[in-house]
Structures are given as C-alpha cells and as structure tokens.
Design an enzyme around this catalytic site. Structure first.
Site, PDB file in Angstrom:
ATOM      1  N   HIS A 128       0.855  -1.184   0.000  1.00 60.15           N
ATOM      2  CA  HIS A 128       0.000   0.000   0.000  1.00 60.15           C
ATOM      3  C   HIS A 128       0.888   1.230   0.000  1.00 60.15           C
ATOM      4  CE1 HIS A 128      -3.123   2.850   1.231  1.00 60.15           C
ATOM      5  NE2 HIS A 128      -3.966   1.953   0.784  1.00 60.15           N
ATOM      6  N   ASP A 150      -7.998  -5.358   0.365  1.00 63.30           N
ATOM      7  CA  ASP A 150      -8.501  -6.203  -0.711  1.00 63.30           C
ATOM      8  C   ASP A 150      -8.114  -7.662  -0.560  1.00 63.30           C
ATOM      9  OD1 ASP A 150      -9.802  -4.221  -2.155  1.00 63.30           O
ATOM     10  OD2 ASP A 150      -7.912  -3.514  -2.991  1.00 63.30           O
TER      11      ASP A 150
HETATM   12  N1  ACO Z   1       4.111  -7.679  -4.760  1.00 61.16           N
HETATM   13  C1  ACO Z   1       5.454  -7.648  -4.967  1.00 61.16           C
HETATM   14  N2  ACO Z   1       6.209  -6.547  -4.842  1.00 61.16           N
HETATM   15  C2  ACO Z   1       5.581  -5.426  -4.513  1.00 61.16           C
HETATM   16  C3  ACO Z   1       4.193  -5.359  -4.288  1.00 61.16           C
HETATM   17  C4  ACO Z   1       3.455  -6.554  -4.410  1.00 61.16           C
HETATM   18  N3  ACO Z   1       2.134  -6.559  -4.218  1.00 61.16           N
HETATM   19  N4  ACO Z   1       3.834  -4.099  -3.964  1.00 61.16           N
HETATM   20  C5  ACO Z   1       4.944  -3.371  -3.997  1.00 61.16           C
HETATM   21  N5  ACO Z   1       6.018  -4.170  -4.319  1.00 61.16           N
HETATM   22  C6  ACO Z   1       7.418  -3.739  -4.410  1.00 61.16           C
HETATM   23  C7  ACO Z   1       7.660  -2.950  -5.693  1.00 61.16           C
HETATM   24  O1  ACO Z   1       8.092  -3.797  -6.732  1.00 61.16           O
HETATM   25  C8  ACO Z   1       8.714  -1.972  -5.244  1.00 61.16           C
HETATM   26  O2  ACO Z   1       9.955  -2.650  -5.264  1.00 61.16           O
HETATM   27  P1  ACO Z   1      11.335  -1.837  -5.579  1.00 61.16           P
HETATM   28  O3  ACO Z   1      11.465  -0.812  -4.484  1.00 61.16           O
HETATM   29  O4  ACO Z   1      12.387  -2.880  -5.549  1.00 61.16           O
HETATM   30  O5  ACO Z   1      11.142  -1.201  -6.929  1.00 61.16           O
HETATM   31  C9  ACO Z   1       8.370  -1.679  -3.792  1.00 61.16           C
HETATM   32  O6  ACO Z   1       7.644  -2.829  -3.335  1.00 61.16           O
HETATM   33  C10 ACO Z   1       7.501  -0.441  -3.612  1.00 61.16           C
HETATM   34  O7  ACO Z   1       6.364  -0.576  -4.434  1.00 61.16           O
HETATM   35  P2  ACO Z   1       5.747   0.577  -5.304  1.00 61.16           P
HETATM   36  O8  ACO Z   1       4.969  -0.005  -6.427  1.00 61.16           O
HETATM   37  O9  ACO Z   1       6.814   1.573  -5.639  1.00 61.16           O
HETATM   38  O10 ACO Z   1       4.771   1.224  -4.243  1.00 61.16           O
HETATM   39  P3  ACO Z   1       3.527   2.110  -4.545  1.00 61.16           P
HETATM   40  O11 ACO Z   1       3.233   2.833  -3.302  1.00 61.16           O
HETATM   41  O12 ACO Z   1       3.730   2.911  -5.782  1.00 61.16           O
HETATM   42  O13 ACO Z   1       2.369   1.037  -4.876  1.00 61.16           O
HETATM   43  C11 ACO Z   1       0.563  -0.458  -4.680  1.00 61.16           C
HETATM   44  C12 ACO Z   1       1.398   0.628  -3.982  1.00 61.16           C
HETATM   45  C13 ACO Z   1       0.089   0.034  -6.062  1.00 61.16           C
HETATM   46  C14 ACO Z   1      -0.680  -0.733  -3.836  1.00 61.16           C
HETATM   47  C15 ACO Z   1       1.417  -1.715  -4.821  1.00 61.16           C
HETATM   48  O14 ACO Z   1       1.825  -2.179  -3.564  1.00 61.16           O
HETATM   49  C16 ACO Z   1       0.688  -2.827  -5.593  1.00 61.16           C
HETATM   50  O15 ACO Z   1       0.703  -2.837  -6.824  1.00 61.16           O
HETATM   51  N6  ACO Z   1       0.035  -3.784  -4.842  1.00 61.16           N
HETATM   52  C17 ACO Z   1      -0.755  -4.795  -5.474  1.00 61.16           C
HETATM   53  C18 ACO Z   1      -2.106  -4.227  -5.921  1.00 61.16           C
HETATM   54  C19 ACO Z   1      -3.028  -3.973  -4.757  1.00 61.16           C
HETATM   55  O16 ACO Z   1      -3.198  -4.799  -3.863  1.00 61.16           O
HETATM   56  N7  ACO Z   1      -3.693  -2.788  -4.773  1.00 61.16           N
HETATM   57  C20 ACO Z   1      -4.680  -2.399  -3.765  1.00 61.16           C
HETATM   58  C21 ACO Z   1      -4.247  -1.202  -3.014  1.00 61.16           C
HETATM   59  S1  ACO Z   1      -5.357  -0.853  -1.701  1.00 61.16           S
HETATM   60  C22 ACO Z   1      -6.640  -0.087  -2.424  1.00 61.16           C
HETATM   61  O17 ACO Z   1      -6.570   0.584  -3.422  1.00 61.16           O
HETATM   62  C23 ACO Z   1      -7.954  -0.268  -1.776  1.00 61.16           C
END
Ligand code: ACO
Length: 425
Positions: A305, A362
């Site tokens: 998140h 979620d």
């Molecule tokens: N699985 C694996 N790796 C992940 C995940 C994941 N679910 N989420 C983040 N990471 C990693 C990224 O690859 C990144 O790695 P890096 O630093 O080596 O590049 C690091 O963790 C940070 O992630 P970002 O994508 O930069 O974080 P951001 O804050 O932009 O994204 C998000 C947050 C979009 C929710 C992300 O965690 C994700 O895509 N999760 C899966 C989708 C999801 O569950 N969304 C629901 C969100 S809650 C809602 O809207 C109600």
C-alpha cells in the site's frame, strides 16, 4: 510564530512556511515556490505532496491507524451501521437519534431512479463490465437531476450528495441484474441500506428472498471499511474534476473510473483470480518467488500500500469478518486456506519485510464476497457504492474550502525544444 524552512538554490535563500496539522507530518507551504524561485516541485505519484487540507479521514501508515473524523475504524465497525458512518463522514459528528432518522429518511426516499434511466441500461451490451455501466449511468445522473446542479448552493449540494449515496446501490444492483438478464430491481424502503442492496441484487419477482442477517452484517462492514480513505487516486480524481466546477454526478463518475484500475479498487477481483491461479498451498512458494522477481510483472495482489507500511487495519477487520462469515455460513473455502498460508509465508519473507508489504483491505474481501455469492465483476462496483460517501464528503469539503482553486499541476518538460518547421516533400 510560524516555523519556516530555508531553502537555498544557486546562492538565493528563500523561507518556506511550515504548516502543522492536528496529527500526521507537518507540510511545507510551497504555494509561492514558483513565484519566488522560478522552479516547480517534481513529485511523480504525489508521494510527498499534500494536495489539500482535510478534516475527514486520517491515516497513520506506519502504525496502521485509520480514523474517520477522529474515530478509530475498529470502533465504528463495532458500534455503528453504515448510514451512521456516512452521516459522520458528511457532517463531521455522529448523528443523534433525530438526525439519524431524518438522514435515513432522506437516503431511503432518494433511492429510486428516474424511470427513464432504466431504459438507459438497454444501451449497454449484456456482457459489459458493470464498472463500465456505473461510469456511464452515474455520469448520466447529471442529465436527469437538473434541480440540484448549482454547486454554490449548499442545499443543492446536500440533495445531490444524498441522491448519490441513495442511488448508487440501485444502479449497482441494476447493472448486475442487467448483466444476468434479470428484471431491473426497485429499492424497498423498509430495509436497511445493506439489506436493501442485497435484496436488489438477489431477489427475483418469482419468489421471496430471505435476507440472511450474517450476510447483511458482512455487507454493512464492507461498506464501512470502504467508505473513505483520504486523498487516494479516485478521491483525488473527484476533487480535481470538482475543482473545475464540474457537477457532482460527473465528478463521482470520474472517481468510479479511477477506482476501476487493478492497482486501486480493482485489486480485490485480482486477488481472487490470483488465489485461484495458485490453486493449492503447495504452489505458494512459486508465486512468492515470481512476485519478488523484477523481470516478472506478477505482483502479490492485495499486498502493499502506498500509505500503510504496517498491517492495513481494514485488512485485519476483513480477515476476522472472513472467518466469521465462512464459519457462520458453514462454508469451507479452500481459497481461505491458501490466503492464510500465503499471508503467513509472505510476512516471514525478507523481501516483504524489508519493503514493508502487508495485506491490504482487498486481500480478504474477495473471499468474503465469494461467500456472499457476489460475482468478481461486482467487487469493485460495491467498493464504489461505499466510497461514494467519502467522495461526496471530500467534494463538499473542497467546495467550502476558501483555499480552493482549480487544480492545475505543472510538469518537467523533457520533449523537443523549439524546432524549425520543415515538411518532407
Ligand atoms: N508484490 C510484490 N512486490 C511489490 C508489491 C506486491 N504486491 N507491492 C509493492 N512491491 C514492491 C515494488 O516492486 C517496489 O519494489 P522496488 O522498491 O524494488 O522497486 C516496492 O515494493 C515499492 O512498491 P511501489 O509499487 O513503488 O509502491 P507504490 O506505493 O507505488 O504502490 C501499490 C502501492 C500500487 C498498492 C502496490 O503495492 C501494488 O501494486 N500492490 C498490489 C495491488 C493492490 O493490492 N492494490 C490495492 C491497493 S489498496 C486499495 O486501493 C484499496
């Protein structure tokens, strides 16, 4: 005395006021930054930007705290129903008995749709995603309710807000029933918000529909948990659309569009798909490895998140609701076993620990929806029904904010410089 930060750029020092909120990080007031330095601030994804001042919802992502108007989400789920929470988000205080009654009366009596809107549905293909229908029909409300489009009249704003909260369940249930070829439902004023939604979703004219109280309570909890979440992508979209003085129906329609994406509200549908794809606890490690592999686009859906760097408090409540619902309905869903094991393994894995990736709201909601016999295509739709309360509360707050002006971000231009025009012959 106002605290100030000093910033020195190319030998020139400017002072930037520091503003303190009631809780959460202080902010630098950079509203004069361009004027004083000739520079913009660059912040893709707004990771360090407070786009507005708000007193509706507070999140402490490091500690996993979520407050609506100062009340912890755990207390609200335990002690309130959705309409009380909706009132709280809209008006800032919990309702007393008469406020509660008149609010409920207003929401109940605005739940029907203009009869002509029912024919609107016929224009969609039966296999249209219900979110596509939601975007279209909610946007179309502005073509039907001309009597409350004056956004500078507080009373008209209030009526529009109540109409949106009241009509969203009807539109959502109609979208579902249209997709399965069933008659479009009418709301029932004797039922609660959650009961009415379930009734419109599942009742058919040929036989009575019994509302299971366990399911109605679970639906109410889902609505409360999704009601608001400060300046997320869809809420910021609603605010940005509203900042141009667009009408509230158009603004909420834009919020629904932003919510649809799998990185936001669409994740619960993606979680269920992922759990089915994993298929067995034996395969979990393979998927964990894929999630960690930079060259693989796969991500663990329902994990991570932007704000929570700790367990999402909504996920904790949803996890418990999941156990309760499956237990009370006597359902043995193998997907829950996979989800629990996946969570356990991920939370012990150095990759997820180091990046502070925890289950979000979620992660368990899809399994609860499945137990409630709600199809995956409706998951995000239900999220949008609940979030409408937050969207209209945030939109109303923006409309009365003296600092409000049209949202107009700038950019770091990296394209071609001024070129001499020449056309190949
Ligand atoms: N699985 C694996 N790796 C992940 C995940 C994941 N679910 N989420 C983040 N990471 C990693 C990224 O690859 C990144 O790695 P890096 O630093 O080596 O590049 C690091 O963790 C940070 O992630 P970002 O994508 O930069 O974080 P951001 O804050 O932009 O994204 C998000 C947050 C979009 C929710 C992300 O965690 C994700 O895509 N999760 C899966 C989708 C999801 O569950 N969304 C629901 C969100 S809650 C809602 O809207 C109600």
């Amino acid at each position: 005395m106002t605290r100030k930060a000093t910033i020195t750029i190319d030998g020139k020092t400017i002072e930037v006021p520091i503003i303190k909120g009631s809780c959460g990080p202080d902010v630098l007031d950079i509203s004069n930054f361009y004027q004083e330095t000739g520079m913009f601030c660059y912040d893709p994804g707004f990771t360090s930007t407070a786009s507005c001042a708000s007193s509706i919802t507070f999140i402490n992502g490091d500690e996993g705290i979520l407050l609506y108007r100062g009340y912890p989400i755990e207390d609200l789920v335990e002690k309130c129903d959705f309409l009380e929470v909706a009132y709280l988000l809209l008006y800032g205080e919990l309702p007393d008995i008469s406020q509660r009654e008149s609010f409920e009366q207003s929401i109940t009596h605005h739940s029907m749709l203009h009869e002509q809107l029912r024919t609107f549905f016929q224009g969609f293909r039966r296999d249209a995603h219900p979110m596509a229908v939601m975007v279209g029909v909610v946007g179309a409300l502005s073509a039907f309710y001309h009597d409350n489009l004056d956004i500078y009249d507080p009373q008209q704003r209030e009526v529009a807000s109540h109409r949106l909260i009241a009509k969203m369940p009807t539109i959502a249930a109609m979208a579902y029933n249209y997709s399965r070829g069933c008659p479009l439902p009418y709301p029932q004023n004797r039922l609660t918000y959650a009961q009415n939604f379930l009734n419109m979703m599942f009742a058919v004219p040929s036989e009575p529909y019994q509302i299971n109280p366990v399911i109605a309570r679970a639906m109410d909890i889902i609505f409360i948990l999704h009601a608001d979440h400060e300046q997320n992508a869809s809420t910021s979209t609603v605010r940005l659309a509203g900042s141009s003085q667009a009408n509230p129906f158009a603004c909420i329609s834009s919020g629904i569009a932003a919510l649809w994406g799998p990185a936001h509200g669409g994740a619960n549908e993606a979680v269920l798909t992922m759990l089915k794809q994993i298929g067995s606890t034996k395969n979990i490690s393979e998927f964990i490895e894929r999630a960690k592999n930079k060259n693989d686009p796969f991500r663990l859906m329902g994990f991570g998140h932007r704000v929570y760097k700790n367990y999402d408090p909504r996920a904790r409540i949803m996890r418990k609701a999941c156990h309760d619902v499956l237990g009370q309905l006597n359902i043995n869903d193998p997907l829950l076993e996979i989800a629990l094991e996946l969570e356990r393994i991920a939370l012990e894995d150095p990759y997820f620990i180091e990046k502070k990736l925890y289950p979000n709201v979620d992660f368990y909601s899809g399994i609860v929806f499945k137990a409630l016999e709600i199809p995956p295509s409706m998951f995000t739709v239900i999220f949008s029904v609940a979030r409408t309360v937050g969207w209209v509360a945030q939109w109303n707050e923006m409309m009365t904010d003296p600092a409000q002006k049209i949202g107009r971000p700038r950019q770091l231009y990296v394209g071609e410089k001024n070129r001499n025009f020449s056309k190949s012959k």
